[in-house]
Write a protein that holds these residues in place. Structure first.
Motif, PDB file in Angstrom:
ATOM      1  N   VAL A 282       2.355   7.716  12.460  1.00 47.03           N
ATOM      2  CA  VAL A 282       1.048   8.599  11.717  1.00 47.03           C
ATOM      3  C   VAL A 282      -0.489   9.146  11.303  1.00 47.03           C
ATOM      4  O   VAL A 282      -0.846   8.809  12.354  1.00 47.03           O
ATOM      5  N   SER A 283      -0.477   7.051  11.644  1.00 48.95           N
ATOM      6  CA  SER A 283      -1.356   6.810  11.413  1.00 48.95           C
ATOM      7  C   SER A 283      -2.656   6.553  12.663  1.00 48.95           C
ATOM      8  O   SER A 283      -4.481   7.105  12.555  1.00 48.95           O
TER       9      SER A 283
ATOM     10  N   THR B  72       0.899  -0.965  -0.281  1.00 49.41           N
ATOM     11  CA  THR B  72       0.060   0.221   0.041  1.00 49.41           C
ATOM     12  C   THR B  72       0.659   1.202  -0.313  1.00 49.41           C
ATOM     13  O   THR B  72       0.337   1.992  -0.707  1.00 49.41           O
ATOM     14  N   VAL B  73       1.836   1.260   0.791  1.00 49.09           N
ATOM     15  CA  VAL B  73       2.701   2.246   0.970  1.00 49.09           C
ATOM     16  C   VAL B  73       3.315   2.741  -0.048  1.00 49.09           C
ATOM     17  O   VAL B  73       4.031   3.728  -0.125  1.00 49.09           O
TER      18      VAL B  73
ATOM     19  N   SER C 283       7.254   1.999  10.685  1.00 50.94           N
ATOM     20  CA  SER C 283       7.104   2.830  11.900  1.00 50.94           C
ATOM     21  C   SER C 283       6.004   4.266  11.697  1.00 50.94           C
ATOM     22  O   SER C 283       5.697   4.636  12.355  1.00 50.94           O
ATOM     23  N   PRO C 284       6.680   4.741  10.850  1.00 54.93           N
ATOM     24  CA  PRO C 284       6.929   6.292  10.211  1.00 54.93           C
ATOM     25  C   PRO C 284       4.768   6.290  10.131  1.00 54.93           C
ATOM     26  O   PRO C 284       4.533   6.668  10.471  1.00 54.93           O
TER      27      PRO C 284
ATOM     28  N   ALA D 268      -1.885  10.078   7.447  1.00 54.93           N
ATOM     29  CA  ALA D 268      -0.826   9.536   6.170  1.00 54.93           C
ATOM     30  C   ALA D 268       0.393   9.986   6.483  1.00 54.93           C
ATOM     31  O   ALA D 268      -0.208  11.143   6.567  1.00 54.93           O
ATOM     32  N   ILE D 269       1.359   9.639   6.340  1.00 51.96           N
ATOM     33  CA  ILE D 269       2.341  10.544   5.649  1.00 51.96           C
ATOM     34  C   ILE D 269       2.625  11.332   3.917  1.00 51.96           C
ATOM     35  O   ILE D 269       1.494  10.421   3.215  1.00 51.96           O
ATOM     36  N   PRO D 270       1.986  12.691   3.942  1.00 52.30           N
ATOM     37  CA  PRO D 270       1.877  13.256   2.521  1.00 52.30           C
ATOM     38  C   PRO D 270       2.738  12.713   1.956  1.00 52.30           C
ATOM     39  O   PRO D 270       4.024  11.993   1.564  1.00 52.30           O
ATOM     40  N   LYS D 271       1.982  12.294   0.343  1.00 52.26           N
ATOM     41  CA  LYS D 271       2.613  11.686  -0.528  1.00 52.26           C
ATOM     42  C   LYS D 271       2.225  12.872  -1.381  1.00 52.26           C
ATOM     43  O   LYS D 271       1.194  13.838  -1.972  1.00 52.26           O
ATOM     44  N   TYR D 272       3.917  13.001  -2.293  1.00 54.39           N
ATOM     45  CA  TYR D 272       3.876  14.419  -2.893  1.00 54.39           C
ATOM     46  C   TYR D 272       4.539  13.860  -4.644  1.00 54.39           C
ATOM     47  O   TYR D 272       5.024  13.302  -3.992  1.00 54.39           O
TER      48      TYR D 272
END
Length: 410
Positions: free
Chosen positions: A226-227, A163-164, A221-222, A234-238
């Motif tokens: 964050v979740s 997923t990530v 872990s990050p 979620a950690i922002p995706k750019y």
């Protein structure tokens, strides 16, 4: 078979009895062998480790000069004995070998461990202080403790890795062979080393557990943290074009290759990077003159950098970026990795041979002691050391032949 070449075999004298298959848990045995341990691999009498069959299934290339690399990778440096654990004689053999082992390492599920008489209580009945190690898909507790688990299921899919790593609207990223298995094997080896230290200092052996699902949670872990913060997320995706830091990104070269920049301190490296990239005029450009302006106009800055990178080949960029103090690298192929000067200087990929003498290259585990490079021997053939192992354990030839005739061993 020759021993692993090492100036300081940190686990010399440690004997590991491995009853495991595929890659996850056997990879731990391979690491321990490279650290100097004697690792005895117990394989099924008929067919051996099922991973040997990947050649006949066509998953691994077959041919006179072919290397069954999915056997070599997790089984280098071991001794092999073929045992039928469904027979009383086979179970007797394993218990006999367990008497002198320091570590019992298994990937078998709880129901099979009980069926074959190799569960914790069974092994500790003959060796109370042994370090007993279980690798599993989902951990020793909970509703799925007895459910089969594999890298692609327990680690990649259920563990959230796929997923990530998948960009939004893209096809789900597929797992690479043994991706989590090899990380997990190294993790198990570290746990075993800690348990051996505890045993050496206290005399008490531990039960060590590592699961692919737990490994995935650790790797993420990050993302997991964050979740669960501030209502989840979620950690922002750019995307490339709107990355918050233009000096953290991948840029395409004139010849279709990629350069990865990883300069997290944008303000620190910005002037130097712009000069190296060939855009010195952007250092004092009002659009990018301070942190706020660079962030506000990052899209334009990335576009200008894209254009600059597209004007030179990979070879030209290697030369242009050579002296820069910030971190950068080339996006390489596995083949190129083998020739990477840091790889060759440190011996991270070794030139070795199979037990039949076929040359091939094999990455070693990344842990080195006293700067000593490891050259691993090949993986054993199925049951190659059956008689040798049993004679070393004190069994006489008549007893060994009786086990053979009964079908207990290969």
């Amino acid at each position: 078979m020759e021993d692993v070449i090492s100036a300081d075999k940190v686990l010399a004298g440690v004997r590991v009895l491995e009853v495991a298959a595929w890659t996850f848990v056997p990879a731990a045995g391979a690491v321990l062998a490279e650290w100097g341990a004697e690792v005895i691999k117990v394989e099924p009498r008929d067919g051996g480790d099922p991973q040997r069959g990947l050649v006949t299934m066509g998953i691994v290339d077959e041919g006179a000069a072919a290397v069954n690399y999915m056997i070599e990778i997790p089984n280098r440096g071991k001794k092999s004995i073929g045992v039928d654990l469904s027979t009383p004689g086979g179970r007797e053999v394993v218990r006999e070998l367990a008497k002198t082992a320091d570590v019992f390492l298994t990937s078998y599920l709880p129901n099979r461990r009980k069926k074959f008489g190799i569960d914790v209580d069974d092994i500790r009945a003959v060796n109370p202080g042994i370090v007993y190690v279980r690798g599993s898909g989902h951990g020793p507790k909970g509703p799925d403790a007895d459910k089969p688990g594999y890298d692609g299921v327990s680690y990649w899919a259920r563990g959230g890795i796929a997923t990530v790593l998948t960009e939004e609207n893209d096809e789900l990223v597929r797992s690479r062979p043994a991706f989590g298995d090899l990380l997990g094997g190294l993790t198990i080896a570290g746990g075993i080393a800690a348990a051996l230290y505890k045993k050496a200092t206290t005399g008490v052996g531990s039960v060590v557990d590592v699961s692919l699902l737990g490994l995935a949670a650790w790797n993420l872990s990050p993302d997991v943290a964050v979740s669960q913060i501030h209502g989840g997320g979620a950690i922002p995706k750019y995307g490339h074009a709107d990355a918050p830091n233009p000096l953290v990104g991948t840029y395409r070269t004139k010849d279709g290759r990629y350069v990865q920049l990883m300069m997290l301190q944008l303000d620190k490296f910005y002037p130097e990077a712009m000069h190296a990239i060939g855009l010195p005029e952007l250092v004092d450009d009002p659009r990018f003159a301070d942190p706020a302006a660079r962030y506000q106009n990052r899209g334009e800055l990335i576009r200008l950098m894209d254009d600059a990178f597209a004007r030179r080949t990979l070879a030209e960029w290697r030369a242009a970026l050579e002296g820069i103090s910030g971190a950068w690298g080339i996006v390489q192929t596995p083949s190129e990795l083998c020739e990477d000067p840091a790889i060759t200087a440190n011996g991270y990929v070794a030139h070795t041979t199979t037990v039949n003498g076929t040359p091939f290259i094999l990455p070693t585990n990344p842990v080195q002691f006293d700067e000593q490079q490891v050259v691993p021997p090949g993986a054993p053939e199925h049951g190659q050391h059956t008689e040798e192992i049993l004679m070393d354990a004190g069994l006489d030839w008549d007893t060994i032949m009786a086990y053979k005739e009964s079908g207990a061993i290969l």
